[in-house]
Each structure stands twice: as C-alpha cells, then as structure tokens.
Design a protein around this motif. Structure first.
Motif, mmCIF file in Angstrom:
data_model
loop_
_atom_site.group_PDB
_atom_site.id
_atom_site.type_symbol
_atom_site.label_atom_id
_atom_site.label_comp_id
_atom_site.label_asym_id
_atom_site.label_seq_id
_atom_site.Cartn_x
_atom_site.Cartn_y
_atom_site.Cartn_z
ATOM 1 N N ALA A 1 0.855 -1.186 0.000
ATOM 2 C CA ALA A 1 0.000 0.000 0.000
ATOM 3 C C ALA A 1 0.885 1.228 0.000
ATOM 4 O O ALA A 1 1.988 1.212 0.533
ATOM 5 C CB ALA A 1 -0.904 0.006 1.216
ATOM 6 N N THR A 2 0.386 2.274 -0.603
ATOM 7 C CA THR A 2 1.091 3.543 -0.627
ATOM 8 C C THR A 2 0.170 4.607 -0.058
ATOM 9 O O THR A 2 -0.990 4.695 -0.465
ATOM 10 C CB THR A 2 1.477 3.919 -2.073
ATOM 11 N N THR A 3 0.677 5.375 0.890
ATOM 12 C CA THR A 3 -0.112 6.445 1.490
ATOM 13 C C THR A 3 0.662 7.743 1.387
ATOM 14 O O THR A 3 1.857 7.780 1.662
ATOM 15 C CB THR A 3 -0.401 6.147 2.979
ATOM 16 N N THR A 4 -0.016 8.805 0.966
ATOM 17 C CA THR A 4 0.593 10.126 0.940
ATOM 18 C C THR A 4 -0.322 11.091 1.679
ATOM 19 O O THR A 4 -1.528 10.907 1.725
ATOM 20 C CB THR A 4 0.812 10.637 -0.495
ATOM 21 N N SER B 1 -4.985 13.715 1.215
ATOM 22 C CA SER B 1 -4.494 12.391 1.564
ATOM 23 C C SER B 1 -4.897 11.431 0.454
ATOM 24 O O SER B 1 -5.983 11.557 -0.124
ATOM 25 C CB SER B 1 -5.124 11.940 2.884
ATOM 26 N N SER B 2 -4.039 10.484 0.156
ATOM 27 C CA SER B 2 -4.396 9.435 -0.790
ATOM 28 C C SER B 2 -3.779 8.124 -0.326
ATOM 29 O O SER B 2 -2.725 8.101 0.310
ATOM 30 C CB SER B 2 -3.932 9.769 -2.210
ATOM 31 N N LYS B 3 -4.480 7.065 -0.645
ATOM 32 C CA LYS B 3 -4.020 5.733 -0.252
ATOM 33 C C LYS B 3 -4.379 4.789 -1.384
ATOM 34 O O LYS B 3 -5.502 4.809 -1.891
ATOM 35 C CB LYS B 3 -4.719 5.296 1.035
ATOM 36 N N SER B 4 -3.418 3.981 -1.797
ATOM 37 C CA SER B 4 -3.687 2.987 -2.831
ATOM 38 C C SER B 4 -3.034 1.676 -2.416
ATOM 39 O O SER B 4 -2.032 1.656 -1.711
ATOM 40 C CB SER B 4 -3.162 3.446 -4.191
ATOM 41 N N GLY B 5 -3.625 0.609 -2.835
ATOM 42 C CA GLY B 5 -3.090 -0.702 -2.484
ATOM 43 C C GLY B 5 -3.504 -1.735 -3.510
ATOM 44 O O GLY B 5 -4.358 -1.500 -4.357
ATOM 45 N N SER C 1 -8.158 2.322 -4.089
ATOM 46 C CA SER C 1 -7.591 3.651 -3.927
ATOM 47 C C SER C 1 -8.621 4.545 -3.251
ATOM 48 O O SER C 1 -9.821 4.398 -3.462
ATOM 49 C CB SER C 1 -7.153 4.245 -5.267
ATOM 50 N N GLU C 2 -8.124 5.408 -2.410
ATOM 51 C CA GLU C 2 -8.958 6.379 -1.717
ATOM 52 C C GLU C 2 -8.247 7.723 -1.781
ATOM 53 O O GLU C 2 -7.031 7.784 -1.698
ATOM 54 C CB GLU C 2 -9.150 6.001 -0.254
#
Length: 115
Positions: free
Chosen positions: A20-23, A69-73, A91-92
């Motif tokens: 997962a990647t979170t920014t 904020s963004s989150k993808s996995g 993704s969010e």
C-alpha cells in the motif's frame, strides 16, 4: 535447493501481499463538514484538523490551506503472472481546500472524496 526456493517464494508473497502507498495525512471529514463560510476561523479549523499540509499566501493578505491524503493498495495477485487478471486494487483520496481572508475568516471551501 527446493526448500530455499519455497522460502524465497514465501518471503516474496508475504512482502507484496499487503502493498500500500499512502501520501498526505487523512483528515476528519465530519469535522470539516461543519465549517461555515464567513464564520469559521483559522483557529477553529486548526483545532479541528491540526496543521494543514500546504499553506499558500495569495498575495493580498488572504491564504489558502490545503489538506489532502491518498491511499492505494493492491493484493498479491497483481504481482503473479496470469493471476493479475483477477487482481483487485483499491484507492482512496480526500482533499480539502480552504480560503481565508486577511482576518483569518473562512471565505470559501471545497472538499472532495473518492473511493
């Protein structure tokens, strides 16, 4: 030899199973929904959401605050040939921009969210 291959394969699957990647920093959208243009102050926003990710001076004494904020996995099938056909990714994203006048009162705000 066979045992070391299985160990390596297992380590690879475990390492990519929950990639997962979170920014940015998620913010409380419920709190943001209570902001009122012409009334809410910078102090009230800061109290509800903490410090913004970005502050932009607009040159006329006003400022823009941005929270995002963004989150993808993805699941493990993304990394395995032919299994990727059934892979599922997620993704969010959420973003909030607030414009304050020179007195620190909210002039306008825009919120976005996607899932």
């Amino acid at each position: 030899m066979k045992a070391s291959f299985l160990t390596l394969a297992l380590a690879l699957v475990v390492s990519v199973a929950g990639c997962a990647t979170t920014t940015g920093r998620p913010f409380d959208q419920a709190a943001a929904s209570h902001f009122v243009d012409g009334k809410t102050t910078q102090a009230e926003v800061r109290s509800a959401l903490v410090e913004p990710e970005t502050v932009q001076d607009r040159g006329d004494g006003s400022s823009m605050w941005i929270y995002s904020s963004s989150k993808s996995g993805s699941d493990w099938r993304t990394y395995v040939p032919f299994a990727a056909l059934g892979a599922h990714g997620s993704s969010e994203m959420q973003a909030l921009s607030l414009v304050f006048d020179r007195r620190g009162v909210l002039q306008s705000h825009t919120a976005m969210q996607s899932r």
